[in-house]
Design an enzyme around this catalytic site. Structure first.
Site, PDB file in Angstrom:
ATOM      1  N   GLU A   1      25.757  94.986  44.711  1.00 41.32           N
ATOM      2  CA  GLU A   1      26.320  95.342  45.622  1.00 41.32           C
ATOM      3  C   GLU A   1      25.645  95.298  46.938  1.00 41.32           C
ATOM      4  O   GLU A   1      26.244  95.238  48.184  1.00 41.32           O
ATOM      5  CB  GLU A   1      27.027  96.742  45.550  1.00 41.32           C
ATOM      6  CG  GLU A   1      25.963  98.100  45.474  1.00 41.32           C
ATOM      7  CD  GLU A   1      26.739  99.583  45.340  1.00 41.32           C
ATOM      8  OE1 GLU A   1      26.234 100.392  44.733  1.00 41.32           O
ATOM      9  OE2 GLU A   1      27.916  99.505  45.974  1.00 41.32           O
TER      10      GLU A   1
ATOM     11  N   LYS B   1      23.883  98.188  41.191  1.00 38.08           N
ATOM     12  CA  LYS B   1      23.033  98.397  42.492  1.00 38.08           C
ATOM     13  C   LYS B   1      22.752  97.048  43.048  1.00 38.08           C
ATOM     14  O   LYS B   1      22.890  96.806  44.384  1.00 38.08           O
ATOM     15  CB  LYS B   1      21.784  99.212  42.053  1.00 38.08           C
ATOM     16  CG  LYS B   1      22.020 100.678  42.089  1.00 38.08           C
ATOM     17  CD  LYS B   1      22.497 101.443  43.305  1.00 38.08           C
ATOM     18  CE  LYS B   1      23.878 101.450  43.590  1.00 38.08           C
ATOM     19  NZ  LYS B   1      24.693 102.409  42.887  1.00 38.08           N
TER      20      LYS B   1
ATOM     21  N   TRP C   1      27.247 121.834  55.347  1.00 35.34           N
ATOM     22  CA  TRP C   1      27.529 120.956  54.093  1.00 35.34           C
ATOM     23  C   TRP C   1      27.834 122.077  53.194  1.00 35.34           C
ATOM     24  O   TRP C   1      26.939 122.746  52.717  1.00 35.34           O
ATOM     25  CB  TRP C   1      26.464 120.042  53.598  1.00 35.34           C
ATOM     26  CG  TRP C   1      26.638 119.306  52.391  1.00 35.34           C
ATOM     27  CD1 TRP C   1      26.319 119.961  51.323  1.00 35.34           C
ATOM     28  CD2 TRP C   1      27.353 118.183  52.220  1.00 35.34           C
ATOM     29  NE1 TRP C   1      26.657 119.063  50.087  1.00 35.34           N
ATOM     30  CE2 TRP C   1      27.494 118.258  50.636  1.00 35.34           C
ATOM     31  CE3 TRP C   1      28.121 117.487  52.740  1.00 35.34           C
ATOM     32  CZ2 TRP C   1      28.066 116.925  50.089  1.00 35.34           C
ATOM     33  CZ3 TRP C   1      28.728 116.445  52.347  1.00 35.34           C
ATOM     34  CH2 TRP C   1      28.577 116.004  51.054  1.00 35.34           C
TER      35      TRP C   1
ATOM     36  N   ARG D   1      23.580 115.448  58.104  1.00 35.59           N
ATOM     37  CA  ARG D   1      23.321 116.483  56.772  1.00 35.59           C
ATOM     38  C   ARG D   1      24.432 117.408  56.599  1.00 35.59           C
ATOM     39  O   ARG D   1      24.241 118.152  55.512  1.00 35.59           O
ATOM     40  CB  ARG D   1      22.218 117.495  57.162  1.00 35.59           C
ATOM     41  CG  ARG D   1      20.806 116.868  57.842  1.00 35.59           C
ATOM     42  CD  ARG D   1      19.852 118.075  58.249  1.00 35.59           C
ATOM     43  NE  ARG D   1      19.292 118.784  57.230  1.00 35.59           N
ATOM     44  CZ  ARG D   1      18.563 118.534  56.338  1.00 35.59           C
ATOM     45  NH1 ARG D   1      18.051 117.553  56.363  1.00 35.59           N
ATOM     46  NH2 ARG D   1      18.289 119.490  55.383  1.00 35.59           N
TER      47      ARG D   1
ATOM     48  N   GLU E   1      24.438 100.533  35.639  1.00 36.12           N
ATOM     49  CA  GLU E   1      24.295 101.138  37.056  1.00 36.12           C
ATOM     50  C   GLU E   1      23.172 100.384  37.651  1.00 36.12           C
ATOM     51  O   GLU E   1      23.552  99.977  38.920  1.00 36.12           O
ATOM     52  CB  GLU E   1      23.754 102.416  36.814  1.00 36.12           C
ATOM     53  CG  GLU E   1      23.270 103.195  38.286  1.00 36.12           C
ATOM     54  CD  GLU E   1      24.558 103.055  39.465  1.00 36.12           C
ATOM     55  OE1 GLU E   1      25.763 102.622  38.693  1.00 36.12           O
ATOM     56  OE2 GLU E   1      24.198 103.265  40.536  1.00 36.12           O
TER      57      GLU E   1
ATOM     58  N   ASN F   1      20.056 126.955  55.609  1.00 32.24           N
ATOM     59  CA  ASN F   1      20.308 125.717  54.966  1.00 32.24           C
ATOM     60  C   ASN F   1      19.621 125.995  53.360  1.00 32.24           C
ATOM     61  O   ASN F   1      18.338 126.253  53.610  1.00 32.24           O
ATOM     62  CB  ASN F   1      19.549 124.571  55.593  1.00 32.24           C
ATOM     63  CG  ASN F   1      19.343 123.401  54.530  1.00 32.24           C
ATOM     64  OD1 ASN F   1      20.216 122.989  53.787  1.00 32.24           O
ATOM     65  ND2 ASN F   1      18.366 122.436  54.893  1.00 32.24           N
ATOM     66  N   GLY F   2      20.298 125.798  52.566  1.00 32.81           N
ATOM     67  CA  GLY F   2      19.736 125.970  51.115  1.00 32.81           C
ATOM     68  C   GLY F   2      20.955 126.708  50.207  1.00 32.81           C
ATOM     69  O   GLY F   2      22.024 126.946  50.529  1.00 32.81           O
TER      70      GLY F   2
ATOM     71  N   HIS G   1      25.807  87.425  21.413  1.00 32.57           N
ATOM     72  CA  HIS G   1      27.159  86.915  21.001  1.00 32.57           C
ATOM     73  C   HIS G   1      27.784  86.417  22.332  1.00 32.57           C
ATOM     74  O   HIS G   1      29.027  86.320  22.358  1.00 32.57           O
ATOM     75  CB  HIS G   1      27.817  88.285  20.778  1.00 32.57           C
ATOM     76  CG  HIS G   1      27.456  89.079  19.500  1.00 32.57           C
ATOM     77  ND1 HIS G   1      27.511  88.383  18.248  1.00 32.57           N
ATOM     78  CD2 HIS G   1      26.419  90.186  19.294  1.00 32.57           C
ATOM     79  CE1 HIS G   1      26.852  89.338  17.241  1.00 32.57           C
ATOM     80  NE2 HIS G   1      26.481  90.089  18.170  1.00 32.57           N
TER      81      HIS G   1
ATOM     82  N   LYS H   1      32.164 103.573  51.880  1.00 27.83           N
ATOM     83  CA  LYS H   1      31.787 104.598  51.261  1.00 27.83           C
ATOM     84  C   LYS H   1      32.377 105.305  50.184  1.00 27.83           C
ATOM     85  O   LYS H   1      32.336 105.597  49.153  1.00 27.83           O
ATOM     86  CB  LYS H   1      31.139 105.633  52.158  1.00 27.83           C
ATOM     87  CG  LYS H   1      30.387 106.772  51.458  1.00 27.83           C
ATOM     88  CD  LYS H   1      29.153 106.343  50.783  1.00 27.83           C
ATOM     89  CE  LYS H   1      28.279 107.274  50.060  1.00 27.83           C
ATOM     90  NZ  LYS H   1      27.550 106.932  48.853  1.00 27.83           N
TER      91      LYS H   1
ATOM     92  N   CYS I   1      22.475 121.373  54.717  1.00 32.54           N
ATOM     93  CA  CYS I   1      23.159 121.552  56.069  1.00 32.54           C
ATOM     94  C   CYS I   1      22.075 121.430  57.188  1.00 32.54           C
ATOM     95  O   CYS I   1      20.846 121.038  56.909  1.00 32.54           O
ATOM     96  CB  CYS I   1      23.481 123.159  56.066  1.00 32.54           C
ATOM     97  SG  CYS I   1      24.543 123.578  54.842  1.00 32.54           S
TER      98      CYS I   1
HETATM   99  O1  M6R Z   1      33.090 108.918  45.707  1.00 31.19           O
HETATM  100  P1  M6R Z   1      33.091 108.453  44.404  1.00 31.19           P
HETATM  101  O2  M6R Z   1      31.956 108.669  43.426  1.00 31.19           O
HETATM  102  O3  M6R Z   1      34.475 108.681  43.649  1.00 31.19           O
HETATM  103  O4  M6R Z   1      33.153 106.762  44.527  1.00 31.19           O
HETATM  104  C1  M6R Z   1      33.203 105.996  43.320  1.00 31.19           C
HETATM  105  C2  M6R Z   1      32.760 104.593  43.744  1.00 31.19           C
HETATM  106  O5  M6R Z   1      33.476 103.925  44.556  1.00 31.19           O
HETATM  107  C3  M6R Z   1      31.250 104.323  44.005  1.00 31.19           C
HETATM  108  O6  M6R Z   1      30.437 105.070  43.157  1.00 31.19           O
HETATM  109  C4  M6R Z   1      30.805 102.864  44.250  1.00 31.19           C
HETATM  110  O7  M6R Z   1      30.923 102.237  43.274  1.00 31.19           O
HETATM  111  C5  M6R Z   1      29.560 102.916  45.079  1.00 31.19           C
HETATM  112  N1  M6R Z   1      29.364 102.119  46.099  1.00 31.19           N
HETATM  113  C6  M6R Z   1      28.559 102.611  44.142  1.00 31.19           C
HETATM  114  O8  M6R Z   1      27.086 102.599  44.605  1.00 31.19           O
END
Ligand code: M6R
Length: 604
Positions: A484, A481, A73, A27, A477, A99-100, A500, A599, A2
């Site tokens: 994207e 990263k 938050w 925050r 993962e 906050n915490g 393979h 996002k 927060c």
């Molecule tokens: O909010 P969510 O965790 O459900 O989102 C899922 C994906 O859209 C999200 O993880 C997306 O792949 C990110 N951009 C990855 O960095």
């Protein structure tokens, strides 16, 4: 996470608090509120953003040159008016912003209820106001110091008393807090941008510091009220730079928050030698014979970690499923199925649809969620929050770290309920969890070396990330990263699967990132690295400290501190995130808002 602010001086406090809160809205923005002390004490708060608070304040005048404010938050209790800060004692003498997370708030609440107090909110914070009130004998500083000595958990607090118009008190433990030093006025805030429009001189409080903030000065004490001194620092950043904490992008800031995030995610869940998930009832696994992890993107990759851990510790068939596939299949789900639904935002359309399908078929559901009060958190039977704080960069980093940590904690706790985790093993894991924040710090210290590597690699066109078992989950993962944010084609592959097919693509121009932290299979992965080298490919390895042999084979190695194999993903993802970040940065890309992405994906 927060944001809190406080002001005392010669001006009207309200506009200064509102301006400060706007700089802290990143925050959290579930609710906002202020308390202003003048002739009388006024508290105004509302669900929603600072703009909603401004609407509520419109047309009213609140005269007073002392005040505290909060942007929330949510962690304990839904995001609504009643749970919004400031919270105050019944007599309204003590007003608090926090906050915490207070870990022992239930215990304290029970004690305070016995003493006759009636609680108005579901928050952990309200106990603080009551506790301070119970110690108050005309000296706010003393009452705060006595109360905080009873608190377990993390807190940055701003506290005012209606009876003390010439000071307020602030305290910090494990949540950030700065004091802004002005002329005839002083400030507190969770982050520097909130005070920068007024002063460039700040004191960064340390754990256990108490500040008595007056118009003409600030006195600092330890928790026993012994006077202490801290340096005043001159801030040279602009407000915009400061929002990112001096980091160039939110993504990098969020990666550097990971040690703190790791600590927060285990708060109240690792107690001494024990692991506990208080949100889950002890018979939650009754009749369960199948486990699914459903999610999208990064959250799905956390689910892959979950699948490996669930199989290993629960000995129940477990699958990780991409939500957009799961929802359109006829998955074998019934009342004996446990469905983990993982989502940072809690609003991803496909994830929600998969959850609803699972529920329709009778599954028990557990949400692993960051955003409190989000759709997934409301619709799952139980929710275990990851407490990572708001994630602003589109590329998810700290949420992944918290997701895998919370999933590991949850699976270990469930294994304990099934008598499949001995007390010795539980102790071993509990103690290792506690070391993870420091280990994450160690990795972050290598960021310059990682950046250097990334800059020399920035022109690559294609990469493969390989690994086995949990390292395979990490490879998925790592590749996502890089794709994207740097727009470099990348694939995560099981190391044993390379020959393979994909090995045909390996040439001297290829970069292979081999993750080799999972000790039982590290020799196997080493052999796969040799296969790549034999085709002229360039290999960067991420390996556990002590596995020196890998240096003879890979072109470059970043070592991560040793941990238990099952916990490795929590920290070993950090170099992968940094590699992606620095490659994208060296290419001059819009890292926090990569092209074509959002996002939170609320459409299917
Ligand atoms: O909010 P969510 O965790 O459900 O989102 C899922 C994906 O859209 C999200 O993880 C997306 O792949 C990110 N951009 C990855 O960095």
């Amino acid at each position: 996470m927060c944001g809190i602010v406080g002001y005392i001086g010669g001006k009207d406090a309200l506009p200064i608090l509102i301006e400060g809160l706007k700089h802290l809205e990143y925050r959290g923005y579930d609710s906002a509120g202020v308390a202003i002390l003048g002739e009388t004490l006024s508290v105004v708060k509302t669900q929603g953003r600072i703009a909603d608070l401004e609407k509520k304040l419109k047309g009213k005048t609140f005269k007073g040159s002392v005040g505290i404010g909060h942007t929330r938050w949510a962690t304990h209790g839904a995001p609504n008016d009643k749970n919004a800060h400031p919270h105050y004692s019944e007599s309204k003498n003590i007003v608090v912003v926090h906050n915490g997370i207070i870990e022992n708030y239930l215990e304290l609440k029970k004690m305070l209820i016995k003493e006759g107090h009636t609680f108005r909110s579901e928050t952990d914070t309200e106990v603080i106001a009551y506790l301070i009130e119970s110690f108050y004998e005309g000296d706010l500083l003393k009452a705060v110091s006595k109360a905080v000595n009873m608190l377990e958990g993390s807190f940055a607090l701003g506290v005012m008393s209606k009876d003390e118009k010439n000071r307020f008190v602030a305290v910090r433990k494990d949540s950030p807090l700065v004091v802004g030093i002005g002329k005839g006025e002083n400030f507190i805030a969770s982050d520097i941008p909130a005070v920068l429009p007024y002063t460039k001189d700040v004191i960064i409080l340390e754990n256990g510091d108490i500040a008595e903030v007056k118009r003409d000065g600030v006195n600092l004490f330890d928790l026993k009220l012994n006077p202490i001194k801290r340096n005043v620092q001159k801030i040279t950043w602009s407000v915009d730079d400061a929002k990112k904490g001096g980091f160039k992008h939110f993504m990098l800031k969020e990666i550097f928050e990971e040690p703190h995030v790791i600590r927060e995610a285990m708060r109240g869940r690792v107690n001494g030698d024990e692991i506990e998930i208080p949100e889950l009832e002890s018979d939650i696994l009754k009749g369960i014979n199948r486990v699914y992890f459903v999610a999208c993107g990064t959250a799905y990759h956390a689910g892959v970690v979950g699948k490996y851990l669930a199989e290993k510790f629960l000995k129940i068939p477990a699958e990780a499923e991409v939500a957009s596939e799961f929802r359109y299949r006829d998955p074998l789900v019934d009342k004996n199925t446990l469905l983990f639904v993982i989502s940072q935002s809690g609003e991803t359309a496909d994830t929600l649809a998969a959850l609803r399908l699972g529920k329709k078929k009778g599954a028990k559901t557990i949400g692993i969620v960051n955003v409190v009060g989000s759709s997934v958190s409301r619709e799952t039977d139980r929710v275990v929050y990851i407490n990572a704080g708001p994630e602003i960069a589109v590329a998810s980093t700290k949420a992944y770290v918290a997701q895998v940590e919370v999933i590991a904690l949850t699976i270990l706790y469930l294994a304990k309920l099934l008598n499949k985790l001995s007390p010795e093993e539980e102790k071993r894991f509990a103690n290792e969890f506690k070391l993870l924040p420091e280990k994450a710090e160690e990795i972050l210290k290598q960021s310059d070396r990682i950046a250097e590597f990334a800059y020399t690699t920035k022109n690559i066109e294609e990469t493969f990330y390989i690994g086995r078992n949990l390292d395979y989950a990490l490879s998925l993962e790592g590749a996502l990263k890089l794709k994207e944010i740097s727009y470099v084609h990348a694939e995560g592959y099981p190391a044993g699967e390379l020959k393979h097919g994909p090995l045909a693509l390996v040439t001297p121009k290829s970069l292979i990132i081999a993750i080799d932290t999972y000790a039982p299979l590290r020799e196997k992965t080493l052999s796969n690295i040799k296969e790549v080298k034999a085709r002229g490919g360039k290999v960067l390895a991420i390996a556990s400290e002590g596995y020196e042999k890998i240096k003879e084979v890979a072109d470059k190695v970043f070592f991560v501190p040793q941990t238990l194999n099952e916990l490795s993903p929590v920290i070993s993802v950090i170099p992968l995130q940094l590699i992606a970040y620095y490659i994208a940065e060296s290419r001059g890309l819009d890292i926090d808002k990569p092209r074509n992405l959002a996002k939170s994906v609320t459409v299917e």
